[in-house]
Write a protein that holds these residues in place. Structure first.
Motif, PDB file in Angstrom:
ATOM      1  N   LYS A  11       0.851  -1.200   0.000  1.00  0.00           N
ATOM      2  CA  LYS A  11       0.000   0.000   0.000  1.00  0.00           C
ATOM      3  C   LYS A  11       0.890   1.255   0.000  1.00  0.00           C
ATOM      4  CE  LYS A  11      -4.030   2.024   0.859  1.00  0.00           C
ATOM      5  NZ  LYS A  11      -5.055   2.076  -0.135  1.00  0.00           N
ATOM      6  N   GLY A  12       0.507   2.251  -0.769  1.00  0.00           N
ATOM      7  CA  GLY A  12       1.302   3.478  -0.827  1.00  0.00           C
ATOM      8  C   GLY A  12       0.896   4.489   0.233  1.00  0.00           C
ATOM      9  N   GLY A  13       1.796   5.428   0.487  1.00  0.00           N
ATOM     10  CA  GLY A  13       1.498   6.571   1.355  1.00  0.00           C
ATOM     11  C   GLY A  13       1.237   6.237   2.809  1.00  0.00           C
ATOM     12  N   VAL A  14       1.829   5.161   3.302  1.00  0.00           N
ATOM     13  CA  VAL A  14       1.555   4.734   4.686  1.00  0.00           C
ATOM     14  C   VAL A  14       2.655   5.170   5.670  1.00  0.00           C
ATOM     15  CG1 VAL A  14       0.126   2.762   4.026  1.00  0.00           C
ATOM     16  CG2 VAL A  14       2.594   2.457   4.249  1.00  0.00           C
ATOM     17  N   GLY A  15       3.703   5.824   5.133  1.00  0.00           N
ATOM     18  CA  GLY A  15       4.790   6.283   6.008  1.00  0.00           C
ATOM     19  C   GLY A  15       6.059   5.448   5.910  1.00  0.00           C
ATOM     20  N   LYS A  16       6.197   4.671   4.844  1.00  0.00           N
ATOM     21  CA  LYS A  16       7.396   3.808   4.695  1.00  0.00           C
ATOM     22  C   LYS A  16       8.686   4.639   4.674  1.00  0.00           C
ATOM     23  CE  LYS A  16       5.899   2.024   0.757  1.00  0.00           C
ATOM     24  NZ  LYS A  16       4.527   2.532   0.611  1.00  0.00           N
ATOM     25  N   SER A  17       8.745   5.607   3.753  1.00  0.00           N
ATOM     26  CA  SER A  17       9.998   6.367   3.591  1.00  0.00           C
ATOM     27  C   SER A  17      10.302   7.180   4.854  1.00  0.00           C
ATOM     28  CB  SER A  17       9.892   7.310   2.383  1.00  0.00           C
ATOM     29  OG  SER A  17       9.643   6.566   1.214  1.00  0.00           O
ATOM     30  N   THR A  18       9.283   7.792   5.420  1.00  0.00           N
ATOM     31  CA  THR A  18       9.488   8.604   6.635  1.00  0.00           C
ATOM     32  C   THR A  18      10.021   7.736   7.767  1.00  0.00           C
ATOM     33  OG1 THR A  18       7.598   9.945   5.914  1.00  0.00           O
ATOM     34  CG2 THR A  18       8.317  10.206   8.198  1.00  0.00           C
ATOM     35  N   THR A  19       9.446   6.554   7.906  1.00  0.00           N
ATOM     36  CA  THR A  19       9.892   5.628   8.957  1.00  0.00           C
ATOM     37  C   THR A  19      11.313   5.145   8.682  1.00  0.00           C
ATOM     38  OG1 THR A  19       7.604   4.886   9.198  1.00  0.00           O
ATOM     39  CG2 THR A  19       9.303   3.474  10.158  1.00  0.00           C
ATOM     40  N   PHE A  40      11.518   4.480  -7.151  1.00  0.00           N
ATOM     41  CA  PHE A  40      11.864   5.456  -8.174  1.00  0.00           C
ATOM     42  C   PHE A  40      11.830   6.877  -7.619  1.00  0.00           C
ATOM     43  CE2 PHE A  40      10.878   1.993 -11.126  1.00  0.00           C
ATOM     44  CZ  PHE A  40      11.936   2.141 -12.013  1.00  0.00           C
ATOM     45  N   GLN A  41      11.138   7.059  -6.500  1.00  0.00           N
ATOM     46  CA  GLN A  41      11.017   8.411  -5.943  1.00  0.00           C
ATOM     47  C   GLN A  41      12.364   8.851  -5.378  1.00  0.00           C
ATOM     48  OE1 GLN A  41       7.753   8.300  -3.167  1.00  0.00           O
ATOM     49  NE2 GLN A  41       6.336   7.558  -4.707  1.00  0.00           N
ATOM     50  N   GLU A  42      12.667  10.108  -5.622  1.00  0.00           N
ATOM     51  CA  GLU A  42      13.992  10.593  -5.216  1.00  0.00           C
ATOM     52  C   GLU A  42      13.925  11.535  -4.028  1.00  0.00           C
ATOM     53  OE1 GLU A  42      15.905  12.085  -8.715  1.00  0.00           O
ATOM     54  OE2 GLU A  42      16.126  10.055  -9.520  1.00  0.00           O
ATOM     55  N   VAL A 163       2.674   4.905  15.892  1.00  0.00           N
ATOM     56  CA  VAL A 163       3.218   6.246  15.665  1.00  0.00           C
ATOM     57  C   VAL A 163       2.060   7.184  15.348  1.00  0.00           C
ATOM     58  CG1 VAL A 163       4.710   7.652  14.173  1.00  0.00           C
ATOM     59  CG2 VAL A 163       5.443   5.358  14.875  1.00  0.00           C
ATOM     60  N   ARG A 164       1.996   8.263  16.085  1.00  0.00           N
ATOM     61  CA  ARG A 164       0.901   9.229  15.909  1.00  0.00           C
ATOM     62  C   ARG A 164       1.044  10.027  14.614  1.00  0.00           C
ATOM     63  NH1 ARG A 164       2.045   8.508  21.025  1.00  0.00           N
ATOM     64  NH2 ARG A 164       0.543   8.810  22.696  1.00  0.00           N
ATOM     65  N   GLN A 165      -0.098  10.523  14.127  1.00  0.00           N
ATOM     66  CA  GLN A 165      -0.063  11.473  13.010  1.00  0.00           C
ATOM     67  C   GLN A 165       0.278  12.831  13.606  1.00  0.00           C
ATOM     68  OE1 GLN A 165      -3.363  11.347  10.369  1.00  0.00           O
ATOM     69  NE2 GLN A 165      -2.268  12.689   9.011  1.00  0.00           N
ATOM     70  N   LEU A 166       1.453  13.341  13.285  1.00  0.00           N
ATOM     71  CA  LEU A 166       1.918  14.587  13.891  1.00  0.00           C
ATOM     72  C   LEU A 166       2.512  15.488  12.819  1.00  0.00           C
ATOM     73  CD1 LEU A 166       3.641  12.977  17.015  1.00  0.00           C
ATOM     74  CD2 LEU A 166       1.584  14.407  17.062  1.00  0.00           C
ATOM     75  N   GLN A 167       2.162  16.761  12.885  1.00  0.00           N
ATOM     76  CA  GLN A 167       2.652  17.713  11.881  1.00  0.00           C
ATOM     77  C   GLN A 167       4.174  17.769  11.854  1.00  0.00           C
ATOM     78  OE1 GLN A 167       0.649  19.091   9.630  1.00  0.00           O
ATOM     79  NE2 GLN A 167       2.521  19.837   8.650  1.00  0.00           N
TER      80      GLN A 167
HETATM   81  N1  LIG Z   1       3.437   9.975  11.488  1.00  0.00           N
HETATM   82  C1  LIG Z   1       3.168  10.889  10.543  1.00  0.00           C
HETATM   83  N2  LIG Z   1       2.473  12.013  10.861  1.00  0.00           N
HETATM   84  C2  LIG Z   1       2.180  12.943   9.904  1.00  0.00           C
HETATM   85  N3  LIG Z   1       2.532  12.832   8.632  1.00  0.00           N
HETATM   86  C3  LIG Z   1       3.223  11.740   8.253  1.00  0.00           C
HETATM   87  C4  LIG Z   1       3.592  10.718   9.188  1.00  0.00           C
HETATM   88  N4  LIG Z   1       4.288   9.749   8.518  1.00  0.00           N
HETATM   89  C5  LIG Z   1       4.351  10.160   7.233  1.00  0.00           C
HETATM   90  N5  LIG Z   1       3.720  11.342   7.067  1.00  0.00           N
HETATM   91  C6  LIG Z   1       3.517  12.079   5.800  1.00  0.00           C
HETATM   92  O1  LIG Z   1       2.648  11.266   4.991  1.00  0.00           O
HETATM   93  C7  LIG Z   1       3.043  11.303   3.620  1.00  0.00           C
HETATM   94  C8  LIG Z   1       3.388   9.868   3.149  1.00  0.00           C
HETATM   95  O2  LIG Z   1       4.528   9.422   3.879  1.00  0.00           O
HETATM   96  P1  LIG Z   1       5.690   8.600   3.151  1.00  0.00           P
HETATM   97  O3  LIG Z   1       6.123   9.300   1.910  1.00  0.00           O
HETATM   98  O4  LIG Z   1       6.694   8.310   4.201  1.00  0.00           O
HETATM   99  O5  LIG Z   1       4.876   7.288   2.784  1.00  0.00           O
HETATM  100  P2  LIG Z   1       5.317   6.106   1.800  1.00  0.00           P
HETATM  101  O6  LIG Z   1       4.632   4.889   2.299  1.00  0.00           O
HETATM  102  O7  LIG Z   1       6.790   6.069   1.685  1.00  0.00           O
HETATM  103  O8  LIG Z   1       4.683   6.574   0.420  1.00  0.00           O
HETATM  104  P3  LIG Z   1       4.983   5.936  -1.040  1.00  0.00           P
HETATM  105  O9  LIG Z   1       4.132   4.693  -1.121  1.00  0.00           O
HETATM  106  O10 LIG Z   1       4.505   7.022  -1.978  1.00  0.00           O
HETATM  107  O11 LIG Z   1       6.438   5.655  -1.136  1.00  0.00           O
HETATM  108  C9  LIG Z   1       4.226  12.249   3.567  1.00  0.00           C
HETATM  109  O12 LIG Z   1       3.730  13.520   3.217  1.00  0.00           O
HETATM  110  C10 LIG Z   1       4.778  12.266   4.978  1.00  0.00           C
HETATM  111  O13 LIG Z   1       5.417  13.490   5.285  1.00  0.00           O
END
Ligand SMILES: Nc1ncnc2c1ncn2[C@@H]1O[C@H](COP(=O)(O)OP(=O)(O)OP(=O)(O)O)[C@@H](O)[C@H]1O
Ligand SMILES: [Mg+2]
Length: 210
Positions: A11-19, A40-42, A163-167
């Motif tokens: 699933k995309g956009g779940v916080g993988k890269s941030t984590t 592919f994302q840079e 992990v909380r959703q935090l700005q």
């Molecule tokens: N705990 C959090 N609280 C608030 N925002 C978050 C949190 N974790 C991630 N984000 C934001 O959510 C968005 C998606 O996060 P991220 O890019 O890490 O997901 P991803 O799973 O790597 O996405 P993709 O599938 O596109 O690679 C980003 O804008 C990121 O800044």
């Protein structure tokens, strides 16, 4: 090859890269770490550069295994894109897979696909650790409780930490920092990530973990 920890979910956009970036930064305080961007994302590349975390990008699944085998750092953190083929390749060689799951109805039902891929792989690779955690949790709603109940009902083990959703977490890449460097505003976020990573690493030392 060092210990390979993949951060993955189909699933995309779940916080993988941030984590993954936070994990690499946290580990790099005491350990030798290299970050592998398999997507592919840079976007994470300049962030990693500012954090002085050594990194490389490999988007071809045929080359990825060779690259991982050649790396000698103590920890190798792989940011895996949500592509099933890539997930399967990485699950063939990683020691642990960290799976962020957003606590929404759609994400929960979609994550079953990812968990099925992991379960199948664990049949042939009993040593593969899977650590599933709830990511971007909004404490103002019942989403956390609903998601925990969902996993319990399906007998899927979740990490205790969420992990909380935090700005401040969303802002971190804009400032080329991690929450660990962002002072008192980021106290809760730092606590969440630290607890998550400690729980993850404990899997390597605890017997009988799936
Ligand atoms: N705990 C959090 N609280 C608030 N925002 C978050 C949190 N974790 C991630 N984000 C934001 O959510 C968005 C998606 O996060 P991220 O890019 O890490 O997901 P991803 O799973 O790597 O996405 P993709 O599938 O596109 O690679 C980003 O804008 C990121 O800044
Ligand atoms: Mg990503």
């Amino acid at each position: 090859m060092g210990k390979v920890i993949a951060v993955a979910n189909t699933k995309g956009g779940v916080g993988k890269s941030t984590t993954a970036v936070h994990l690499a930064d946290w580990l790099s305080r005491e350990r030798e770490v290299v970050f592998v961007n398999a997507s592919f994302q840079e976007g994470v590349n300049p962030w990693l550069k500012e954090l002085s975390i050594p990194s490389c990008q490999e988007t071809d699944p045929d080359n990825l295994l060779d690259l991982l085998e050649d790396l000698s750092s103590e920890y190798i953190i792989v940011d895996v894109p949500g592509v099933s083929e890539m997930v399967r390749v990485v699950l063939d060689c990683c020691d642990a897979v960290l799976v962020p799951v957003k606590p929404t109805a759609l994400d929960l039902s979609d994550c079953v696909k990812m968990l099925r891929i992991i379960n199948r792989k664990q049949k042939s690779r009993k040593e593969l650790h899977a650590a599933i955690f709830l990511s971007m949790v909004d404490k103002r709603s019942n989403a956390l409780q609903d998601a925990q109940a969902y996993f319990k009902k399906h007998r899927i083990r979740l990490l205790d930490t969420y992990v909380r959703q935090l700005q401040v977490i969303a802002d971190a890449p804009l400032q080329y920092q991690t929450v660990f460097q962002m002072g008192s505003n980021a106290k809760q976020a730092s606590k969440d990530y630290q607890s998550l990573f400690e729980e993850l690493l404990a899997m390597f030392t605890t017997k009988g973990v799936e």
